[in-house]
Write a protein that holds these residues in place. Structure first.
Motif, PDB file in Angstrom:
ATOM      1  N   ASP A  68      40.559  -4.505 -47.508  1.00  0.00           N
ATOM      2  CA  ASP A  68      40.450  -5.984 -47.584  1.00  0.00           C
ATOM      3  C   ASP A  68      41.892  -6.173 -47.561  1.00  0.00           C
ATOM      4  N   PRO A  69      42.336  -7.201 -46.769  1.00  0.00           N
ATOM      5  CA  PRO A  69      43.785  -7.471 -46.623  1.00  0.00           C
ATOM      6  C   PRO A  69      44.040  -8.263 -47.928  1.00  0.00           C
ATOM      7  N   ASP A  70      43.141  -9.277 -48.696  1.00  0.00           N
ATOM      8  CA  ASP A  70      43.611  -9.769 -49.958  1.00  0.00           C
ATOM      9  C   ASP A  70      43.542  -9.035 -51.101  1.00  0.00           C
ATOM     10  N   ARG A 117      33.842  -8.577 -46.843  1.00  0.00           N
ATOM     11  CA  ARG A 117      34.763  -9.896 -46.892  1.00  0.00           C
ATOM     12  C   ARG A 117      34.357 -10.945 -47.332  1.00  0.00           C
ATOM     13  N   TYR A 118      32.986 -11.362 -46.860  1.00  0.00           N
ATOM     14  CA  TYR A 118      32.718 -12.831 -47.267  1.00  0.00           C
ATOM     15  C   TYR A 118      31.438 -12.740 -48.238  1.00  0.00           C
ATOM     16  N   GLY A 119      30.737 -11.558 -48.430  1.00  0.00           N
ATOM     17  CA  GLY A 119      29.632 -11.465 -48.980  1.00  0.00           C
ATOM     18  C   GLY A 119      29.633 -11.911 -50.875  1.00  0.00           C
ATOM     19  N   SER A 120      28.621 -12.230 -51.506  1.00  0.00           N
ATOM     20  CA  SER A 120      28.657 -12.389 -52.928  1.00  0.00           C
ATOM     21  C   SER A 120      28.495 -11.185 -53.349  1.00  0.00           C
ATOM     22  N   GLY A 260      36.225 -13.657 -37.988  1.00  0.00           N
ATOM     23  CA  GLY A 260      36.549 -12.444 -38.875  1.00  0.00           C
ATOM     24  C   GLY A 260      35.665 -11.245 -38.246  1.00  0.00           C
ATOM     25  N   ARG A 261      34.530 -11.514 -37.853  1.00  0.00           N
ATOM     26  CA  ARG A 261      33.457 -10.523 -37.596  1.00  0.00           C
ATOM     27  C   ARG A 261      33.632  -9.979 -36.335  1.00  0.00           C
ATOM     28  N   LEU A 262      33.835 -10.996 -35.348  1.00  0.00           N
ATOM     29  CA  LEU A 262      34.036 -10.483 -33.850  1.00  0.00           C
ATOM     30  C   LEU A 262      35.230  -9.799 -33.503  1.00  0.00           C
ATOM     31  N   GLY A 263      36.236 -10.075 -34.088  1.00  0.00           N
ATOM     32  CA  GLY A 263      37.415  -9.185 -33.842  1.00  0.00           C
ATOM     33  C   GLY A 263      37.273  -7.719 -34.057  1.00  0.00           C
ATOM     34  N   PRO A 264      36.929  -7.073 -35.215  1.00  0.00           N
ATOM     35  CA  PRO A 264      36.858  -5.685 -35.196  1.00  0.00           C
ATOM     36  C   PRO A 264      35.880  -5.607 -34.532  1.00  0.00           C
ATOM     37  N   GLY A 265      34.556  -6.122 -34.366  1.00  0.00           N
ATOM     38  CA  GLY A 265      33.474  -5.750 -33.441  1.00  0.00           C
ATOM     39  C   GLY A 265      33.843  -5.602 -32.309  1.00  0.00           C
TER      40      GLY A 265
END
Ligand code: FAD
Length: 407
Positions: A68-70, A117-120, A260-265
């Motif tokens: 994760d970048p952060d 990245r975005y899930g709780s 965020g999702r479609l870039g890596p995909g």
């Protein structure tokens, strides 16, 4: 840019090539035979689970997820960068069953990255963990039959708040992976507020596959292939009720996640496409060397050498462009690298489709049959010019961004 692969990548590519030779290539005919004999095409051939167990044993598992970048969190994976993963993903592309065997296959990789990245904390525990373990699979539902979905603002499926729930109503299609009995979770993009600004109307929401109201209308074919047991489904969502906690990141933030999702995909599709092209070329050269026509080996004919030379150059150009995009994603982030990502999304599937087409031609009529894998390779590569957005949309983005650089 350094053209030398990292030591970690070199070591993993070597291990992976061994795994391909010893496990994956021998498993391909077994997979086909098990599929042919299966009474139900929507059950997974056992050989895949055998390959998965062997991959885990060899430490070839979940190689796709960058830290994760952060937070730097790798969720227990190797945390390879995109640049480190690219050559590995290329090797996986050589076989239609390899990516799943090492838990690096679409759409799970993109979905796992979304959860990471975005899930709780709850999403991570309930969905990310079993996905990382290869116990369940997932799908991504954005495209709809009623609207031009290459412009995702058009998506009409409603996500409406009702008390402590959200209620989902709409019709999706091309939900890839929905046919797999292990598909337990759907990430759905829908409209939560039609009155918000254009890019804030959509949200992404997590829908357990067994929620009442989800009905498969039909499984779609790709050039006649059903792509079982993975499959592409048309699905109705009829008053599908999920808790408020199912929303990802927050209402109106669907586009943010999509970016965020479609870039890596997209980069993964391109990396695998290069592996497909390499395998097709290898097959075509071997075939051309083994056949004689008009008193000459087909491989010795001038036109064959010209085709082979062009394919070699095109594949190498595609690889360099993909590596550059991977490097840019690592260095500047997925958002900043979006022009590079759009460039490869157009260039690579066009190259891989053209390469496979010429390799198919070099095989003669056998090339279009089921005897060689080229027909299904071609069908799949051709779909990549549509899946995750058609060429025209990405070309438009590249052009727009290029023109914007100058006054
Ligand atoms: C094998 C496969 C798997 C897929 N898997 C998934 C999945 O898992 N989940 C999911 O949600 N979707 C999936 N899709 C759907 C895919 O992402 C969409 O088909 C794609 O985004 C295009 O949307 P559309 O089909 O509605 O085409 P439309 O939006 O109707 O576009 C039709 C055509 O119009 C032209 N066009 C559109 N915009 C422009 C423009 N700006 N400039 C010029 N021309 C333009 C293009 O030629 C385009 O092909 C999959 C598709 C395939 C083929």
């Amino acid at each position: 840019m350094d053209f030398e692969y990292s030591d970690r990548t070199k070591e993993l590519v070597e291990k992976l090539n061994k795994f391909m030779d010893e496990v994956i290539y021998p498993a391909e005919p077994v997979y086909e035979e098990q599929m042919e004999k299966a009474k139900d095409r929507w059950q997974l051939p056992k050989v895949i689970e055998d390959c998965k167990a062997e991959a885990k044993k060899r430490g070839l598992w979940n190689m796709f997820l960058p830290a994760d970048p952060d937070s730097g969190d790798t969720h227990g994976t190797m945390g390879l960068s995109n640049l480190e993963y690219a050559p590995i993903c290329e090797v996986l592309g050589r076989s239609a069953i390899a990516s799943e065997a090492v838990n690096c296959s679409a759409p799970d990789t993109g979905n796992m990255e979304v959860f990471a990245r975005y899930g709780s904390a709850e999403h991570k525990e309930k969905w990310l963990k079993p996905l990382l373990n290869g116990e369940i699979r997932s799908c991504f539902a954005m495209t709809e039959p009623a609207v031009a979905s290459s412009d995702a603002r058009n998506v009409e499926c409603r996500i409406e708040a009702d008390g402590d729930s959200y209620v989902i109503n709409g019709r999706k299609w091309w939900s890839s992976g929905m046919g797999d009995p292990r598909c337990k979770v759907i990430i759905l993009m829908g409209k939560s507020d039609p009155n918000a600004p254009a890019y804030r109307q959509q949200s992404m929401i997590v829908v357990p596959r067994d929620t009442p109201g989800i009905k498969i209308v039909k499984m779609l074919h790709v050039f006649g292939y059903d792509d079982a047991p993975h499959g592409h489904a048309e699905v109705i969502y009829d008053n599908v009720r999920v808790p408020k906690s199912a929303i990802l990141l927050g209402e109106g933030r669907g586009f943010e996640i999509a970016q965020g999702r479609l870039g890596p995909g997209r980069i993964h599709h391109c990396m695998r496409a290069i592996g497909v092209a390499e395998r097709a070329l290898e097959m075509a050269i071997k075939r051309a060397k083994s056949r004689v026509a008009f008193g000459q080996r087909i491989s010795e004919m001038g036109v064959t050498k010209a085709h082979v030379a062009d394919m070699r150059m095109e594949i190498d150009m595609a690889r360099l462009l993909v590596l550059k995009a991977a490097w840019a994603m690592d260095k500047y982030g997925n958002k900043e690298a979006r022009q590079q990502i759009a460039m490869i999304k157009v260039a690579v599937p066009n190259i891989s489709s053209k390469v496979v087409d010429r390799c198919l031609q070099l095989h003669g009529a056998g090339g279009v049959s089921q005897v060689f894998k080229l027909a299904s390779m071609y069908a799949h590569q051709r779909t990549l010019r549509l899946a995750d957005g058609p060429d025209e949309v990405h070309r438009d983005q590249v052009g727009r961004m290029e023109i914007a650089k100058y006054n």
